[in-house]
Design a protein around this motif. Structure first.
Motif, PDB file in Angstrom:
ATOM      1  N   SER A   1       0.701  -1.338   0.042  1.00 32.73           N
ATOM      2  CA  SER A   1      -0.136   0.038   0.023  1.00 32.73           C
ATOM      3  C   SER A   1       0.910   1.096   0.115  1.00 32.73           C
ATOM      4  O   SER A   1       2.027   1.294   0.788  1.00 32.73           O
ATOM      5  CB  SER A   1      -0.901  -0.007   1.312  1.00 32.73           C
ATOM      6  N   ALA A   2       0.414   2.293  -0.667  1.00 35.04           N
ATOM      7  CA  ALA A   2       1.065   3.489  -0.824  1.00 35.04           C
ATOM      8  C   ALA A   2       0.318   4.655  -0.327  1.00 35.04           C
ATOM      9  O   ALA A   2      -1.184   4.791  -0.523  1.00 35.04           O
ATOM     10  CB  ALA A   2       1.740   3.708  -2.142  1.00 35.04           C
ATOM     11  N   GLY A   3       0.903   5.530   0.555  1.00 29.98           N
ATOM     12  CA  GLY A   3       0.050   6.530   1.152  1.00 29.98           C
ATOM     13  C   GLY A   3       0.768   8.080   0.480  1.00 29.98           C
ATOM     14  O   GLY A   3       1.709   8.176   0.582  1.00 29.98           O
ATOM     15  N   ALA A   4      -0.471   8.902   0.486  1.00 33.88           N
ATOM     16  CA  ALA A   4      -0.142  10.409   0.116  1.00 33.88           C
ATOM     17  C   ALA A   4      -0.882  11.170   0.839  1.00 33.88           C
ATOM     18  O   ALA A   4      -1.909  11.083   1.165  1.00 33.88           O
ATOM     19  CB  ALA A   4       0.052  10.654  -1.270  1.00 33.88           C
ATOM     20  N   ALA A   5      -0.140  12.422   1.495  1.00 32.40           N
ATOM     21  CA  ALA A   5      -1.087  13.509   2.336  1.00 32.40           C
ATOM     22  C   ALA A   5      -0.849  14.833   1.641  1.00 32.40           C
ATOM     23  O   ALA A   5       0.480  15.189   1.416  1.00 32.40           O
ATOM     24  CB  ALA A   5      -0.701  13.308   3.675  1.00 32.40           C
TER      25      ALA A   5
ATOM     26  N   ARG B   1      -9.634  14.329  -1.412  1.00 32.51           N
ATOM     27  CA  ARG B   1      -9.450  14.097   0.232  1.00 32.51           C
ATOM     28  C   ARG B   1      -8.075  14.391   0.499  1.00 32.51           C
ATOM     29  O   ARG B   1      -7.154  14.682  -0.375  1.00 32.51           O
ATOM     30  CB  ARG B   1      -9.920  12.550   0.821  1.00 32.51           C
ATOM     31  N   LYS B   2      -7.752  14.552   1.731  1.00 30.23           N
ATOM     32  CA  LYS B   2      -6.677  15.118   2.228  1.00 30.23           C
ATOM     33  C   LYS B   2      -5.471  13.924   2.288  1.00 30.23           C
ATOM     34  O   LYS B   2      -4.288  14.397   1.776  1.00 30.23           O
ATOM     35  CB  LYS B   2      -6.460  15.919   3.625  1.00 30.23           C
ATOM     36  N   VAL B   3      -5.791  12.612   2.609  1.00 33.87           N
ATOM     37  CA  VAL B   3      -4.938  11.633   2.661  1.00 33.87           C
ATOM     38  C   VAL B   3      -5.747  10.484   1.807  1.00 33.87           C
ATOM     39  O   VAL B   3      -6.877  10.110   1.920  1.00 33.87           O
ATOM     40  CB  VAL B   3      -5.040  11.166   4.334  1.00 33.87           C
ATOM     41  N   HIS B   4      -4.535   9.839   0.987  1.00 33.89           N
ATOM     42  CA  HIS B   4      -5.275   8.887   0.158  1.00 33.89           C
ATOM     43  C   HIS B   4      -4.207   7.572   0.480  1.00 33.89           C
ATOM     44  O   HIS B   4      -3.128   7.675   0.943  1.00 33.89           O
ATOM     45  CB  HIS B   4      -4.860   9.298  -1.224  1.00 33.89           C
ATOM     46  N   ARG B   5      -4.852   6.390   0.319  1.00 30.52           N
ATOM     47  CA  ARG B   5      -4.248   5.124   0.415  1.00 30.52           C
ATOM     48  C   ARG B   5      -4.480   4.259  -0.942  1.00 30.52           C
ATOM     49  O   ARG B   5      -5.780   4.305  -1.242  1.00 30.52           O
ATOM     50  CB  ARG B   5      -4.861   4.393   1.667  1.00 30.52           C
ATOM     51  N   PHE B   6      -3.392   3.881  -1.254  1.00 34.28           N
ATOM     52  CA  PHE B   6      -3.628   2.906  -2.795  1.00 34.28           C
ATOM     53  C   PHE B   6      -2.933   1.796  -2.409  1.00 34.28           C
ATOM     54  O   PHE B   6      -1.941   1.522  -2.040  1.00 34.28           O
ATOM     55  CB  PHE B   6      -2.712   3.731  -3.907  1.00 34.28           C
ATOM     56  N   ASP B   7      -3.886   0.523  -2.687  1.00 29.77           N
ATOM     57  CA  ASP B   7      -3.722  -0.736  -2.419  1.00 29.77           C
ATOM     58  C   ASP B   7      -3.072  -1.429  -3.664  1.00 29.77           C
ATOM     59  O   ASP B   7      -4.113  -1.148  -4.782  1.00 29.77           O
ATOM     60  CB  ASP B   7      -4.761  -1.406  -1.674  1.00 29.77           C
TER      61      ASP B   7
END
Length: 583
Positions: free
Chosen positions: A199-203, A236-242
């Motif tokens: 998973s990768a996250g971005a804020a 949205r402010k924070v994203h999660r990519f699986d």
């Protein structure tokens, strides 16, 4: 072009009068009560105590006291405000961690029992009305110190420029948010890595539609995924990519994309790379931290030290074993700006494993932990090592008090859900064929530490891990929560840790000795028996599991080697034997 809302917000901010250089009197006294504070605010005579000037920002009562006061200490601060007329104004206040405000003999606001709504104190954490009389008004605050600090912020807002309507105030905040410049809060991070997924996250500083493009090293075939709901990109402010369907032990590149609707165009705003975990390699090196509730400034400074002096982030992954802060009211600030970004700025590029602690259950944005970090319990394989990430829940039963943080927590069914998950995964070939099985959790599995925790953990994991011949024999249970470092040796039935008079009386019960037949290693935390914070380095290989617990300055608290069936071999330690007999 500025619209009327923006102009109104700017006007409000420019006209809010600050209580600058306020002359306060402070009295430190652990016998203080709300009744005493209320009576003091109704009085007219001199206030006994130590005078000090607060300035216009956040001030520190520890500094006023001239020493670090214990958590739970009580104090009263009092001042007199001169007001030109009788009217209702608004006070802005923040305090680590509780306060009650009294004006002219009446309580006007309190944060007891739930505490400050933000992990980092500012004078705008709570805004509430206060009726002032013409002339002198006595303002009294009853303050109780939290774990992290004793910071207090206070300001008075003009009644004429601060609307009484909640909806109008929200309008102001929303308009202000639109004026925040767009930026990434930290570099993208990678977590929940397995041999075939990640998973990768971005804020970001403000909501934006975002996606991720990724591809295997050396390949021209690229894949793309966006945060969408029913066919529409979601801002949205924070994203999660699986990401799934990846190859073991393989490098991947990725780019974070945003949809800039003002142009319009899709832009690349960040990039990075990662490697999936191997399927066959045996050796693994990782670091674990926990219980970082020392305030944002001290937390960032400690993480800097841990990178420089303890090698934090130089291994295959970093584990956060929960309680990054005390209240999850600003998730992106706490996790992104206050934890991930400081590590990245020090060159940490390895993946993260996020464990949910009991304090991740608390606060306005607590539900975002699961949304952005994924399901809080899962398992992954690193070579011949099988890791099981558990969610040990809240440490308190529901307290039926207005606005209490436990009111929304109901983990009875959730523990059953985890039990079903565990009973399934321990039958998997990945678990049965593993050379080592390690649990990563927040709380210890012991009854003597917390009967409430223990009841939930026994329901969740008792049928899988507890007893003499469990379906899944564990090689290590790694955790935090207690704020005092120690280790439990199941062969010697011995507890060893940093000595304190209180901890020396805490030893496993007979129930613990019957159930916990596996090694347990506990990290340090603030205001306990240890050095406040520590980082555990874990190296797993054919020779066993080597654990080194260091303080942020690099000092070794404990260095042991753990071999199957032989307990801990002590190589270097400052720990003392705490006890061996069950009660």
């Amino acid at each position: 072009m500025l619209n009327w809302k923006t102009l109104f917000c700017c006007a409000v901010l420019s006209l809010l009068p600050e209580v600058s250089g306020t002359a306060w009197t402070v009295s430190f006294d652990n016998t203080l009560t709300p009744e005493k504070a209320q009576a003091l605010s109704a009085g007219t005579g001199p206030v006994a105590g130590k005078p000090f000037e607060s300035g216009s920002g956040v001030f520190d009562l520890d500094s006023v006291a001239g020493k670090k006061m214990p958590a739970g200490s009580l104090a009263i601060i009092a001042c007199e405000l001169e007001h030109p007329r009788k009217e209702t104004v608004y006070f802005g206040t923040g305090a680590d961690y509780w306060f009650s405000c009294f004006v002219n003999g009446k309580q006007v606001f309190t944060t007891f029992p739930q505490g400050n709504p933000a992990g980092t104190v500012s004078k705008y954490d709570t805004v509430y009305p206060a009726a002032l009389e013409k002339g002198k008004n006595r303002i009294v605050f009853l303050l109780k110190r939290g774990l992290s600090s004793w910071q207090v912020g206070f300001t008075q807002l003009s009644a004429g420029n601060w609307p009484e309507s909640d909806a109008k105030r929200q309008e102001i905040f929303a308009a202000l948010q639109k004026q925040v410049p767009f930026q990434t809060l930290c570099k993208p991070w990678v977590h929940r890595v397995t041999p075939d997924s990640a998973s990768a996250g971005a804020a970001f500083s403000k909501p934006v539609a975002a996606g991720l493009r990724w591809w295997k090293h050396g390949s021209e075939e690229k894949h793309e995924v966006w945060t969408e709901i029913h066919g529409q990109k979601e801002a949205r402010k924070v994203h999660r990519f699986d990401l799934s369907g990846l190859a073991p032990g393989t490098g991947y590149n990725y780019e974070v994309l945003i949809l800039d609707e003002s142009v319009p165009e899709i832009r690349t705003v960040a990039s990075g790379s990662f490697t999936t975990f191997p399927a066959g390699r045996k050796d693994c090196l990782f670091h674990a931290v926990s219980d970082l509730q020392v305030g944002e400034t001290k937390r960032i400074a400690a993480l800097d030290q841990m990178v420089r002096n303890c090698g934090l982030g130089t291994g295959d992954f970093v584990v956060s074993m929960g309680d990054v802060d005390s209240m999850m009211d600003h998730f992106s600030r706490i996790y992104c700006s206050g934890f991930i970004s400081p590590l990245q700025k020090n060159g940490v590029r390895c993946p993260f494993v996020f464990v949910r602690g009991n304090h991740e259950y608390r606060g306005e944005e607590a539900p975002l932990f699961g949304e952005y970090c994924g399901r809080p319990y899962y398992a992954f394989r690193y070579g011949k090592i099988f890791f099981i990430v558990l969610d040990t829940g809240e440490d308190k039963a529901m307290i039926r008090t207005a606005n209490h943080f436990t009111l929304k927590t109901d983990t009875a069914r959730y523990m059953e859900e985890q039990r079903r998950f565990l009973e399934k995964i321990v039958r998997s070939p990945e678990c049965r064929e593993a050379q080592y099985r390690i649990v990563l959790a927040h709380a210890t599995p012991f009854e003597f530490e917390s009967r409430y925790y223990f009841a939930g953990i026994r329901k969740m994991a008792g049928t899988v891990f507890f007893g003499e011949n469990p379906p899944c024999p564990l090689d290590l249970w790694l955790c935090g929560d207690i704020h005092s470092p120690y280790r439990f040796d199941p062969v010697k039935k011995e507890l060893a840790g940093v000595y304190s008079k209180k901890r020396s009386r805490s030893v496993p019960t007979q129930e613990d000795l019957k159930n916990v037949r596996f090694p347990v290693y506990v990290n340090d935390g603030p205001y306990g028996a240890g050095a406040e914070l520590s980082v555990i380095q874990v190296r797993v290989g054919d020779s066993g599991i080597e654990l080194v617990c260091r303080t942020p300055d690099g000092k070794v608290q404990d260095h042991v080697l753990l071999r199957k069936g032989k307990g801990f071999q002590v190589l270097n330690t400052t720990y003392r034997i705490m006890g061996t007999a069950g009660k």
